[in-house]
Design an enzyme around this catalytic site. Structure first.
Site, mmCIF file in Angstrom:
data_model
loop_
_atom_site.group_PDB
_atom_site.id
_atom_site.type_symbol
_atom_site.label_atom_id
_atom_site.label_comp_id
_atom_site.label_asym_id
_atom_site.label_seq_id
_atom_site.Cartn_x
_atom_site.Cartn_y
_atom_site.Cartn_z
ATOM 1 N N CYS A 89 -16.774 -19.696 9.627
ATOM 2 C CA CYS A 89 -17.329 -18.388 9.961
ATOM 3 C C CYS A 89 -18.294 -18.476 11.157
ATOM 4 C CB CYS A 89 -17.965 -17.788 8.715
ATOM 5 S SG CYS A 89 -17.903 -16.006 8.724
ATOM 6 N N HIS A 186 -15.143 -18.392 3.962
ATOM 7 C CA HIS A 186 -16.132 -19.353 3.432
ATOM 8 C C HIS A 186 -15.525 -20.219 2.330
ATOM 9 C CE1 HIS A 186 -19.967 -17.777 5.179
ATOM 10 N NE2 HIS A 186 -19.159 -16.758 5.427
ATOM 11 N N GLU A 188 -16.623 -22.745 0.970
ATOM 12 C CA GLU A 188 -17.658 -23.306 0.072
ATOM 13 C C GLU A 188 -18.030 -22.319 -1.039
ATOM 14 O OE1 GLU A 188 -18.110 -22.080 2.966
ATOM 15 O OE2 GLU A 188 -19.929 -20.851 2.980
#
Ligand code: GLN
Length: 216
Positions: A89, A186, A188
């Site tokens: 991002c 994302h 994560e």
């Protein structure tokens, strides 16, 4: 497999802790030994085998990072020399060659420019327009990947050395150019660590290459 990797997470602003946790889980899943550390200063940038540049706010990361010119230059030089990087991002925006914005056109933010892409920031709208979607990402397997988009960019143009890894609604949202993996979303923020696992494999390959070159 035993390997002692040192993986850094650029710790200026953004999803730092989340990336540390995902990366540690991915090391575990891969059966690779190593540590995941926060990276900010010159010595730390020098010392890692791979680096995650997290999502957050690209303008803030670039302003704070470029306050120290030698850190900025070292980061750039290490990426040019082949340091494996996972940029998500805002991280991908920071690495892009050109960045645009629907309202202001080309942004003036300072960029590392290691990735031959043009991105449009906030291409899917504002924070409240964040969404999750299943993406098909063949390089990590057949099972769809749940991708979380939060004010994510899209890749509008990509140079000839840039491979498209994933598309959403016909828009490029993940790319790889040699040692750099960039995602608009994302990875994560999900339990699925396959992107981080793939990144760890690319670090291992790069380490092998470096060791071979040492022997020669
Ligand atoms: N829109 C942000 C930027 O331009 C990126 C958002 C994110 O990293 N989740 O930096």
């Amino acid at each position: 497999m035993k390997e002692d990797l040192k993986i850094g997470v650029l710790s200026i602003q953004g999803d730092i802790e989340e990336n540390i946790l995902s990366c540690r889980a991915a090391l575990n899943e891969s059966g690779v030994t190593g540590e995941v550390v926060k990276v900010k200063n010159y010595e730390e940038i020098l010392d890692v085998d791979g680096l995650i540049i997290p999502g957050g706010e690209s303008t803030v990361i670039s302003i704070l990072m470029s306050l120290n010119q030698s850190n900025w230059e070292l980061l750039n030089q290490r990426i040019v020399e082949g340091l494996p990087v996972l940029a998500t991002c805002a991280g991908m925006i920071l690495l892009a060659n050109r960045v645009q914005d629907k309202t202001i056109g080309e942004t003036k933010q300072k960029l590392l420019k290691n990735l031959d892409i043009t991105v449009e920031r906030n291409a899917f709208g504002r924070q409240h327009e964040s969404f999750e979607t299943d993406l098909n990402i063949p390089m990590i397997g057949e099972k769809p990947f749940k991708a979380v988009f939060i004010r994510g960019p899209v890749v509008k143009e990509a140079g000839k050395d840039v491979k498209t890894i994933a598309k959403y609604n016909n828009k490029i949202v993940a790319v790889q150019q040699n040692n750099i993996i960039g995602t608009s979303f994302h990875p994560e923020l999900t339990e699925d660590n396959r992107i981080h696992v793939y990144f760890i494999k690319s670090i291992l390959k790069n380490k092998e290459k470096l060791n071979e070159n040492k022997v020669k």
